[in-house]
Design a protein around this motif. Structure first.
Motif, PDB file in Angstrom:
ATOM      1  N   ALA A  76     -11.388  24.416  24.408  1.00  0.00           N
ATOM      2  CA  ALA A  76     -11.593  23.351  23.430  1.00  0.00           C
ATOM      3  C   ALA A  76     -10.615  22.260  23.844  1.00  0.00           C
ATOM      4  N   ILE A  77     -11.128  21.172  24.384  1.00  0.00           N
ATOM      5  CA  ILE A  77     -10.256  20.127  24.909  1.00  0.00           C
ATOM      6  C   ILE A  77     -10.658  18.766  24.366  1.00  0.00           C
ATOM      7  N   SER A  78      -9.741  17.834  24.478  1.00  0.00           N
ATOM      8  CA  SER A  78     -10.023  16.427  24.213  1.00  0.00           C
ATOM      9  C   SER A  78      -9.926  15.704  25.542  1.00  0.00           C
ATOM     10  N   HIS A  79     -10.802  14.736  25.764  1.00  0.00           N
ATOM     11  CA  HIS A  79     -10.782  14.023  27.040  1.00  0.00           C
ATOM     12  C   HIS A  79     -11.006  12.543  26.808  1.00  0.00           C
ATOM     13  N   GLU A  80     -10.612  11.770  27.785  1.00  0.00           N
ATOM     14  CA  GLU A  80     -10.859  10.338  27.708  1.00  0.00           C
ATOM     15  C   GLU A  80     -12.359  10.092  27.858  1.00  0.00           C
ATOM     16  N   THR A  81     -12.820   8.967  27.358  1.00  0.00           N
ATOM     17  CA  THR A  81     -14.232   8.617  27.398  1.00  0.00           C
ATOM     18  C   THR A  81     -14.751   8.648  28.832  1.00  0.00           C
ATOM     19  N   ARG A  82     -15.868   9.350  29.026  1.00  0.00           N
ATOM     20  CA  ARG A  82     -16.546   9.447  30.323  1.00  0.00           C
ATOM     21  C   ARG A  82     -15.653  10.025  31.413  1.00  0.00           C
ATOM     22  N   GLN A  83     -14.823  11.001  31.045  1.00  0.00           N
ATOM     23  CA  GLN A  83     -13.913  11.623  32.016  1.00  0.00           C
ATOM     24  C   GLN A  83     -13.883  13.138  31.841  1.00  0.00           C
ATOM     25  N   PHE A  84     -15.061  13.779  31.843  1.00  0.00           N
ATOM     26  CA  PHE A  84     -15.156  15.231  31.693  1.00  0.00           C
ATOM     27  C   PHE A  84     -16.352  15.739  32.473  1.00  0.00           C
ATOM     28  N   ILE A  85     -16.151  16.878  33.151  1.00  0.00           N
ATOM     29  CA  ILE A  85     -17.277  17.571  33.778  1.00  0.00           C
ATOM     30  C   ILE A  85     -17.009  19.070  33.755  1.00  0.00           C
ATOM     31  N   GLN A  86     -18.066  19.823  33.474  1.00  0.00           N
ATOM     32  CA  GLN A  86     -18.033  21.276  33.588  1.00  0.00           C
ATOM     33  C   GLN A  86     -19.102  21.642  34.596  1.00  0.00           C
ATOM     34  N   LEU A  87     -18.705  22.369  35.618  1.00  0.00           N
ATOM     35  CA  LEU A  87     -19.675  22.782  36.615  1.00  0.00           C
ATOM     36  C   LEU A  87     -19.426  24.198  37.049  1.00  0.00           C
ATOM     37  N   LYS A  88     -20.395  24.742  37.718  1.00  0.00           N
ATOM     38  CA  LYS A  88     -20.289  26.097  38.246  1.00  0.00           C
ATOM     39  C   LYS A  88     -20.493  26.009  39.749  1.00  0.00           C
ATOM     40  N   VAL A  89     -19.549  26.580  40.498  1.00  0.00           N
ATOM     41  CA  VAL A  89     -19.669  26.677  41.948  1.00  0.00           C
ATOM     42  C   VAL A  89     -19.602  28.166  42.277  1.00  0.00           C
ATOM     43  N   ASP A  90     -20.653  28.663  42.875  1.00  0.00           N
ATOM     44  CA  ASP A  90     -20.805  30.098  43.115  1.00  0.00           C
ATOM     45  C   ASP A  90     -20.614  30.825  41.781  1.00  0.00           C
ATOM     46  N   THR A  91     -19.614  31.683  41.667  1.00  0.00           N
ATOM     47  CA  THR A  91     -19.385  32.421  40.414  1.00  0.00           C
ATOM     48  C   THR A  91     -18.255  31.827  39.573  1.00  0.00           C
ATOM     49  N   TYR A  92     -17.712  30.685  39.988  1.00  0.00           N
ATOM     50  CA  TYR A  92     -16.566  30.083  39.293  1.00  0.00           C
ATOM     51  C   TYR A  92     -17.003  28.962  38.353  1.00  0.00           C
ATOM     52  N   ASN A  93     -16.477  29.000  37.155  1.00  0.00           N
ATOM     53  CA  ASN A  93     -16.646  27.899  36.209  1.00  0.00           C
ATOM     54  C   ASN A  93     -15.477  26.948  36.395  1.00  0.00           C
ATOM     55  N   ILE A  94     -15.757  25.659  36.420  1.00  0.00           N
ATOM     56  CA  ILE A  94     -14.732  24.648  36.666  1.00  0.00           C
ATOM     57  C   ILE A  94     -14.814  23.577  35.586  1.00  0.00           C
ATOM     58  N   LEU A  95     -13.678  23.305  34.953  1.00  0.00           N
ATOM     59  CA  LEU A  95     -13.550  22.188  34.024  1.00  0.00           C
ATOM     60  C   LEU A  95     -12.614  21.175  34.659  1.00  0.00           C
ATOM     61  N   LEU A  96     -13.023  19.921  34.660  1.00  0.00           N
ATOM     62  CA  LEU A  96     -12.191  18.833  35.169  1.00  0.00           C
ATOM     63  C   LEU A  96     -12.273  17.712  34.147  1.00  0.00           C
ATOM     64  N   TRP A  97     -11.100  17.252  33.674  1.00  0.00           N
ATOM     65  CA  TRP A  97     -11.102  16.180  32.691  1.00  0.00           C
ATOM     66  C   TRP A  97      -9.807  15.397  32.774  1.00  0.00           C
ATOM     67  N   LYS A  98      -9.883  14.208  32.217  1.00  0.00           N
ATOM     68  CA  LYS A  98      -8.710  13.343  32.160  1.00  0.00           C
ATOM     69  C   LYS A  98      -8.321  13.194  30.698  1.00  0.00           C
ATOM     70  N   SER A  99      -7.036  13.376  30.435  1.00  0.00           N
ATOM     71  CA  SER A  99      -6.545  13.144  29.076  1.00  0.00           C
ATOM     72  C   SER A  99      -5.109  12.684  29.140  1.00  0.00           C
TER      73      SER A  99
END
Length: 108
Positions: A76-99
């Motif tokens: 559960a995160i807060s992020h700056e506007t238009r600065q969040f992505i959740q993706l899956k690469v192979d078996t890994y879940n990845i969250l990348l965001w700016k705050s």
């Protein structure tokens, strides 16, 4: 330009980023998963690449990038506007965001 050693699958789960940032996040994540076996190294590589490619102004009011990589977690995160992505690469879940790195207080 880095050449991937192994084929990898990816899927965007959720994104609030411009398309060019999404493409860069996917490419950066693919390289990280290809280069490193430790999840902490994958997360650190992605975070450092985004901080390098999209630096802030240095003001305390501007945020920095954060990255979480794992196979099973909740968030559960807060992020700056238009600065969040959740993706899956192979078996890994990845969250990348700016705050912002300065916390704010929420009234109880």
């Amino acid at each position: 330009e880095y050449q991937l050693k192994n084929p990898h699958s990816f899927k965007i789960i959720s994104s609030y980023m411009p398309e060019s940032f999404e493409v860069d996040a996917i490419n950066t994540a693919l390289i990280a998963v290809d280069k490193y076996t430790q999840l902490k190294d994958v997360a650190l590589y992605i975070k450092q690449e985004y901080d390098r490619k999209y630096p802030g102004s240095g003001k305390a009011t501007e945020g920095v990038y954060h990255c979480i990589v794992g196979k099973s977690f909740a968030s559960a995160i807060s992020h700056e506007t238009r600065q969040f992505i959740q993706l899956k690469v192979d078996t890994y879940n990845i969250l990348l965001w700016k705050s912002k790195d300065t916390p704010f207080h929420v009234a109880e």
